[in-house]
Scaffold this motif. Sequence first.
Motif, mmCIF file in Angstrom:
data_model
loop_
_atom_site.group_PDB
_atom_site.id
_atom_site.type_symbol
_atom_site.label_atom_id
_atom_site.label_comp_id
_atom_site.label_asym_id
_atom_site.label_seq_id
_atom_site.Cartn_x
_atom_site.Cartn_y
_atom_site.Cartn_z
ATOM 1 N N ILE A 131 -1.697 4.351 -9.617
ATOM 2 C CA ILE A 131 -0.686 5.411 -9.598
ATOM 3 C C ILE A 131 0.647 4.905 -10.131
ATOM 4 O O ILE A 131 1.343 5.612 -10.871
ATOM 5 C CB ILE A 131 -0.543 5.984 -8.171
ATOM 6 N N LYS A 132 1.022 3.676 -9.774
ATOM 7 C CA LYS A 132 2.284 3.115 -10.277
ATOM 8 C C LYS A 132 2.294 3.062 -11.809
ATOM 9 O O LYS A 132 3.311 3.362 -12.449
ATOM 10 C CB LYS A 132 2.502 1.712 -9.703
ATOM 11 N N LYS A 133 1.176 2.685 -12.384
ATOM 12 C CA LYS A 133 1.083 2.630 -13.848
ATOM 13 C C LYS A 133 1.278 4.017 -14.445
ATOM 14 O O LYS A 133 1.980 4.186 -15.456
ATOM 15 C CB LYS A 133 -0.272 2.052 -14.246
ATOM 16 N N GLU A 170 0.820 -1.210 0.000
ATOM 17 C CA GLU A 170 0.000 0.000 0.000
ATOM 18 C C GLU A 170 0.855 1.263 0.000
ATOM 19 O O GLU A 170 0.376 2.342 0.329
ATOM 20 C CB GLU A 170 -0.907 0.005 1.241
ATOM 21 N N MET A 171 2.099 1.144 -0.432
ATOM 22 C CA MET A 171 3.077 2.220 -0.251
ATOM 23 C C MET A 171 3.847 2.493 -1.536
ATOM 24 O O MET A 171 4.251 1.578 -2.252
ATOM 25 C CB MET A 171 4.042 1.806 0.862
ATOM 26 N N ASP A 198 -10.837 2.770 -1.113
ATOM 27 C CA ASP A 198 -10.073 3.641 -2.004
ATOM 28 C C ASP A 198 -10.204 5.123 -1.652
ATOM 29 O O ASP A 198 -9.744 5.979 -2.399
ATOM 30 C CB ASP A 198 -10.532 3.440 -3.459
ATOM 31 N N ARG A 199 -10.808 5.445 -0.514
ATOM 32 C CA ARG A 199 -11.178 6.831 -0.216
ATOM 33 C C ARG A 199 -9.993 7.720 0.132
ATOM 34 O O ARG A 199 -10.041 8.924 -0.102
ATOM 35 C CB ARG A 199 -12.198 6.857 0.932
ATOM 36 N N SER A 206 -1.940 4.188 0.117
ATOM 37 C CA SER A 206 -3.361 4.122 -0.206
ATOM 38 C C SER A 206 -3.746 2.657 -0.377
ATOM 39 O O SER A 206 -2.959 1.760 -0.062
ATOM 40 C CB SER A 206 -3.651 4.932 -1.481
ATOM 41 N N SER A 207 -4.946 2.404 -0.852
ATOM 42 C CA SER A 207 -5.365 1.026 -1.117
ATOM 43 C C SER A 207 -4.476 0.418 -2.199
ATOM 44 O O SER A 207 -3.861 1.140 -2.998
ATOM 45 C CB SER A 207 -6.815 1.000 -1.578
#
Length: 432
Positions: free
Chosen positions: A283-285, A98-99, A252-253, A275-276
Amino acid sequence: MKKHSSFFDLSTNELNDLYQELHEKYNKYKEMNLKLDMSRGKPCPEQLELSMEMLDMLKSEDQLKAGDNTDCRNYGGVDGIPEAKELFSQMLGVSTKEMIIGGNSSLNMMHDTISRAMLLGVGADELPWGRLPKVKFLCPSPGYDRHFAICELLNIEMVTIDMNQDGPNMDIVEKLVSEDDSIKGIWCVPKYSNPDGITYSDEVVDRLACMETKAKDFRIFWDDAYTVHHLSDKPDQLKNILTTCKSAGNRDRVYMFSSTSKITFPGSGVAMLASSEYNVNVIKKQLGVQTIGPDKINQLRHVLFLKNMDNVKIHMRKQAAIIKPKFDLVLNHLETDLGDKKIAMWNKPNGGYFISLNTMDGCAKEIVNMAGKIGVTLTNAGATYPYGKDPRDRNIRIAPTFPSIRELKTAIEVLSVCIQLTSIQKILADRD
């Protein structure tokens, strides 16, 4: 006249006499050609010295390999090295999945997260925010001016939410988000908030996680900047927002942010986003297009220096030993000089970097201007509110960490004189 009498109990003649006495002090400070800065929450040089050993953690003969055998000198590792994830996931109370570990600035990560939401949306089935007629953010205030600056830059309408002693006014927050689908987010500094020093209560965290929002893509921007920045042996406790959101069925909030900016070096620290797993993978993508990877050598350097959470706590106790006397000096001086005069109120934070002071309504700008004219620079009055407009013109953010004790003593004496002079003018004008 008693030294600590309420100004409201003094006669007009007594107030005029006191004004003349204080103005003489003000003029003496003016002759000193002061140049003192309490405008930003910067670590002082003594704090920075605590991390100098970190620069010796790596040598040219070292292999500079991360735990997954990534060569930290080369491209790759868009979400950070495993060792940094392991350490900082413990700091935020999340899993390594999650990081994301980034560069030196959590503000940069917040800016980019909102910018991506404006351009791309926050999920596969959600419209980009920038295509909507209007986007609004809730802004608990007084708050962090740089959060508000991001919204202003991206033309996001800001809605001021009053802060209570346990966090934002949740009755108002819940009402607004349930009625208006253009409200897409809320800014939160949940622990030792900037500038009030408030830590959100468990009830506030629960209500933020559980509340019904008309916008399905509503997000909490959780800037946990001061999560380990305690000034007491009995630190405030903050309930884990990510765990609470998952339990409430809103996995996902929340986007959580933090950094080592005030742990090691503000200019070359390590930032983090949690986050979730779904949000992190999205975000990684996106990051894979934006960058080929963060500064992994700096991440490795931080891990070798900080080692583990026990060592982080030891390091932060050293930080507190330097700055707590400065907080104590300011608070003691305010209490001694203004305590019973009923012209100002201030918080007594248990951690963080600021002291929030409220003057009489309509006085803050004049006080900041008066101090500035004789060389004491404070954060602009109004900066702690959206658009730089404090509706009551009363909040002043005091940043005690950077000046020396001697400089700080002079600066707070000047501030006290300016508060008293402006307050007397206000009281006398109200009597006319």
